[in-house]
Design a protein around this motif. Structure first.
Motif, short mmCIF file in Angstrom:
data_model
loop_
_atom_site.label_atom_id
_atom_site.label_comp_id
_atom_site.label_asym_id
_atom_site.label_seq_id
_atom_site.Cartn_x
_atom_site.Cartn_y
_atom_site.Cartn_z
N GLY A 1 1.07 -1.32 0.19
CA GLY A 1 -0.05 -0.04 -0.21
C GLY A 1 1.19 1.49 0.29
N GLU A 2 0.43 1.78 0.96
CA GLU A 2 1.45 2.75 1.27
C GLU A 2 2.86 2.71 2.30
N LEU A 3 2.34 1.76 2.76
CA LEU A 3 3.82 1.68 4.33
C LEU A 3 4.74 0.55 4.26
N PRO A 4 5.90 0.88 4.46
CA PRO A 4 7.41 0.39 4.14
C PRO A 4 6.53 -1.50 5.06
N ASN A 5 7.08 -2.17 3.87
CA ASN A 5 7.23 -3.83 4.01
C ASN A 5 7.88 -4.29 5.13
N MET A 6 8.24 -4.05 6.05
CA MET A 6 9.43 -3.91 6.89
C MET A 6 8.63 -3.92 8.76
N THR A 7 8.71 -5.46 9.56
CA THR A 7 8.22 -5.60 10.19
C THR A 7 5.94 -5.50 10.03
N TYR A 8 6.83 -5.65 9.22
CA TYR A 8 4.55 -5.08 9.19
C TYR A 8 3.78 -6.57 9.62
N PRO A 9 2.58 -6.16 10.88
CA PRO A 9 1.67 -7.28 11.17
C PRO A 9 1.13 -7.10 10.13
N LEU A 10 0.69 -8.35 9.70
CA LEU A 10 -0.40 -8.25 9.11
C LEU A 10 -1.91 -8.49 9.65
N SER A 11 -1.90 -8.41 10.71
CA SER A 11 -3.17 -7.66 11.80
C SER A 11 -3.48 -6.94 11.51
N ARG A 12 -2.77 -5.43 10.65
CA ARG A 12 -3.02 -4.36 10.39
C ARG A 12 -4.30 -4.79 9.16
N ASP A 13 -4.07 -5.52 8.68
CA ASP A 13 -4.76 -5.68 7.17
C ASP A 13 -6.25 -6.61 7.98
N ASN A 14 -5.49 -7.57 9.16
CA ASN A 14 -6.93 -9.03 9.50
C ASN A 14 -6.32 -9.09 10.30
N ALA A 15 -6.78 -9.19 11.70
CA ALA A 15 -7.28 -9.71 12.87
C ALA A 15 -7.19 -10.39 13.81
N SER A 16 -7.45 -11.46 11.94
CA SER A 16 -6.52 -13.01 12.18
C SER A 16 -5.73 -13.37 12.60
N LEU A 17 -4.87 -12.27 11.46
CA LEU A 17 -4.00 -13.12 11.52
C LEU A 17 -2.50 -12.42 12.50
N THR A 18 -1.68 -13.63 12.09
CA THR A 18 -0.23 -13.27 13.24
C THR A 18 0.50 -13.10 12.50
N ASP A 19 0.96 -13.20 11.14
CA ASP A 19 1.78 -12.82 10.62
C ASP A 19 2.74 -11.34 10.54
N VAL A 20 4.17 -11.34 10.06
CA VAL A 20 4.63 -10.01 10.76
C VAL A 20 5.49 -10.43 9.37
N ILE A 21 6.04 -9.33 8.63
CA ILE A 21 6.37 -9.43 7.60
C ILE A 21 7.53 -8.82 7.06
N CYS A 22 8.64 -9.18 6.27
CA CYS A 22 9.60 -8.26 6.37
C CYS A 22 10.18 -8.73 4.33
N ASP A 23 10.19 -8.25 3.74
CA ASP A 23 10.51 -7.24 2.93
C ASP A 23 11.01 -7.04 2.31
N ASP A 24 12.50 -6.61 1.04
CA ASP A 24 13.13 -5.91 0.79
C ASP A 24 14.01 -5.83 -0.40
N THR A 25 13.98 -4.58 -1.47
CA THR A 25 14.88 -4.28 -2.23
C THR A 25 16.07 -3.64 -2.57
N VAL A 26 17.03 -3.75 -3.21
CA VAL A 26 18.36 -2.99 -3.18
C VAL A 26 18.17 -2.83 -4.75
N THR A 27 19.04 -1.95 -4.19
CA THR A 27 19.86 -1.47 -5.88
C THR A 27 21.24 -1.22 -5.82
#
Length: 354
Positions: A79-105
């Motif tokens: 969305g508009e937020l950095p996808n690093m230590t992102y709690p999926l509970s923010r999108d769905n309160a039932s989910l327990t996952d915390v996501i980290c994903d990155d890119t490099v130049t």
């Protein structure tokens, strides 16, 4: 030997153009046969491994090359937020996952790297008509097989023309060809630092032979030759301190204009040349008496003529010290680059097994 490949009617002196076919993109990697891989495997006696890569953000500044910036690592965006230590509970309160994903130049040749055969070409009269063309190994052409955003083949008044509508890159000789071979076989270490010290020495044939004889090194066809100069240790010091004084004295490199050394590289059938220094060869190169000449004579011989890939800025010192302590100089090397289509170089995390 094929000397009538489609792209050329004459080939450079001391070249292997056409030796493995008109469309060959591997050069002397063809010498790393299944038998050579088995020779390398027989050097893995203790099961000990060494990482031969510097940190890919080493030295952490542009001290080695002003055109190559350190890697820039950042999160991907959800969305508009950095996808690093992102709690999926923010999108769905039932989910327990915390996501980290990155890119490099990443500048592909910033730190420990392989040069592809498309990294450096030459002006050469491949058609035999008296007019040189911009060529790469095996006669592949600039503007046709290796594309830039500007076409320098037909400059008028110093102004290059727009290139074709194809994206820039190496459509032939790209690093993905090297990656597909897996780059695994027997490697041999020559410790230039142990022989001569960490000094700015142009290493010609006489110096290389002295070090090889003193260290009982024998290089056979299809071997990958590693040269330790000690620059990797200095770079790690710069990486830790961000103080460039450790680099001020300079370090050894092969003398690409030494004719006896060039002849040895041709005759040895070495499959790859690897060093912990910046370019394998000593730069700036010794002056040339020719009216026209390459600024990087070893790159000309290896990448353009012989099809010998060059490995630069490798972390060799720890392995070299271990080999010396155990009376050895051979090991199994596994070093595939990124399988990144059209790239002209690649970072690599080589593994030595002893």
């Amino acid at each position: 030997m094929n000397t009538t490949a489609r792209r050329w009617t004459q080939r450079p002196a001391d070249s292997t153009w056409g030796d493995w076919g008109a469309d060959d993109q591997l050069g002397r990697l063809n010498l790393i046969t299944p038998a050579k891989v088995l020779e390398g495997l027989r050097e893995a006696r203790e099961g000990r491994t060494f990482c031969l890569s510097l940190p890919l953000d080493c030295p952490g500044n542009r001290v080695l090359n002003p055109r190559r910036a350190p890697p820039h690592l950042q999160p991907t965006v959800r969305g508009e937020l950095p996808n690093m230590t992102y709690p999926l509970s923010r999108d769905n309160a039932s989910l327990t996952d915390v996501i980290c994903d990155d890119t490099v130049t990443l500048a592909l040749q910033y730190s420990t790297q392989w040069d592809s055969l498309a990294h450096m070409g030459q002006w050469f009269d491949a058609d035999g008509d008296g007019q040189p063309e911009m060529c790469f190994y095996n006669g592949f052409r600039a503007g046709e097989d290796v594309i830039g955003p500007l076409d320098y083949r037909h400059e008028k008044a110093g102004e290059p023309l727009p290139a074709t509508d194809r994206a820039p890159g190496a459509y032939r000789l790209g690093i993905e060809n090297m990656a597909a071979t897996c780059v695994q076989g027997r490697a041999v270490m020559v410790d230039l630092k142990r022989q001569f010290g960490a000094v700015p020495l142009r290493v010609g044939y006489d110096e290389l032979r002295e070090a090889m004889e003193a260290q009982h090194v024998v290089v056979e066809p299809g071997d990958m030759l590693c040269l330790r100069t000690g620059l990797d240790e200095a770079l790690l010091d710069v990486y830790r301190t961000q103080n460039g004084k450790a680099l001020e004295g300079g370090f050894a490199g092969l003398d690409g204009r030494d004719e006896a050394l060039r002849r040895w590289i041709v005759d040895s059938n070495v499959a790859a040349l690897i060093s912990d220094n910046v370019a394998v060869e000593f730069l700036p190169a010794a002056p040339s008496d020719d009216a026209r000449y390459p600024s990087h004579p070893l790159h000309d011989l290896c990448l353009f003529r012989l099809g010998v890939h060059l490995g630069e800025l490798w972390h060799l010192s720890e392995l070299a010290d271990w080999l010396h302590a155990h009376g050895r100089n051979r090991f199994l090397l596994t070093a595939p680059p990124l399988r990144l289509p059209r790239a002209v170089g690649s970072p690599v995390t080589p593994v030595a097994t002893v």
